[in-house]
Design a protein around this motif. Structure first.
Motif, PDB file in Angstrom:
ATOM      1  N   ASN A  47       5.956 -20.648 -13.190  1.00 11.46           N
ATOM      2  CA  ASN A  47       5.919 -19.540 -12.233  1.00 11.46           C
ATOM      3  C   ASN A  47       7.317 -19.240 -11.695  1.00 11.46           C
ATOM      4  N   VAL A  51       9.168 -15.625 -11.973  1.00 12.74           N
ATOM      5  CA  VAL A  51       9.717 -14.870 -10.843  1.00 12.74           C
ATOM      6  C   VAL A  51      11.165 -14.484 -11.137  1.00 12.74           C
ATOM      7  N   PHE A 103       4.202 -11.007  -5.475  1.00 12.41           N
ATOM      8  CA  PHE A 103       3.615 -12.281  -5.892  1.00 12.41           C
ATOM      9  C   PHE A 103       2.694 -12.883  -4.835  1.00 12.41           C
ATOM     10  N   ASN A 110       1.150  -9.774  -9.271  1.00 12.82           N
ATOM     11  CA  ASN A 110       0.664 -11.042  -9.826  1.00 12.82           C
ATOM     12  C   ASN A 110       0.660 -12.109  -8.742  1.00 12.82           C
ATOM     13  N   PHE A 112       0.647 -15.594  -7.242  1.00 14.95           N
ATOM     14  CA  PHE A 112       0.958 -16.959  -7.632  1.00 14.95           C
ATOM     15  C   PHE A 112       0.537 -17.889  -6.504  1.00 14.95           C
ATOM     16  N   ASN A 122       0.145 -19.219  -0.852  1.00 17.31           N
ATOM     17  CA  ASN A 122       1.114 -18.493  -1.673  1.00 17.31           C
ATOM     18  C   ASN A 122       2.192 -19.432  -2.190  1.00 17.31           C
TER      19      ASN A 122
END
Length: 197
Positions: A47, A51, A103, A110, A112, A122
């Motif tokens: 992830n 990012v 995020f 998306n 995460f 988060n």
């Protein structure tokens, strides 16, 4: 009259079997725990890389005037806002917060979730205090000064770092433990600096 012997397991045999099952279960639990920790770590790093790639793509489009309005980011801290980020009309803080909202689990992109957070919080946070950061979090924040290195991310001498400007530097870091980012300044956990021009 002939007596027939009943066949069965003795107490000693049952205790031996129970002991063997206990040892196997103990080994299995330790192996499973190691496997799940490794899987969480790999998801967190994947992830983190996603990012960074997303930000690189957005900055390539915006910095090279390929587009002046972001097709993916909203402007500002409201993760429910769909007003797009427009180059030079908003400040650097609006860009970074909009990117963080992309995020966010309550955002529009998306989501995460932090793999190390059982509550599903988060993973990507905006300008979080390093001491309060949790393992697995990805913190997007600003440099404190020009000509500074933080967890491997470098802002050059004279580089803009003021979040109220329409351009400048920010960086993204990954927390390998509660309150501890980067596990050093090299490798896959190294923070990365970005510039909105």
């Amino acid at each position: 009259m002939k007596k027939t012997l009943q066949k069965g397991f003795s107490l000693v045999e049952l205790l031996v079997v129970v002991a063997i099952i206990g040892v196997l279960a103990g080994v299995g639990i330790v192996g499973y725990q190691s496997y799940t920790d490794s899987a969480k770590s790999r998801v967190g790093v994947a992830n983190f890389n996603s990012v960074k790639r997303f930000v690189e793509t957005e900055l390539t489009l915006l910095n090279n005037n390929i587009q002046t309005v972001s097709g993916a980011l909203s402007a500002g801290s409201s993760c429910t806002s769909l007003a797009p980020y427009t180059v030079y009309s908003k400040n650097l803080s609006d860009f970074v917060e909009g990117m963080t909202c992309y995020f966010d689990t309550a955002g529009y992109g998306n989501a995460f979730k932090n793999p190390f957070d059982a509550a599903g919080g988060n993973q990507v946070v905006f300008n979080g205090t390093p001491a309060d950061a949790k393992k697995g979090q990805i913190n997007v924040r600003f440099f404190a000064a020009a000509d500074e290195t933080t967890n491997g991310a470098v802002i050059p001498a004279g580089g803009l770092f003021d979040s109220t400007e329409t351009s400048g530097y920010f960086f993204i870091e990954y927390y390998t433990a509660d309150g501890s980012a980067g596990a050093g300044s090299s490798g896959e956990y190294k923070a990365k600096a970005f510039q909105l021009k």
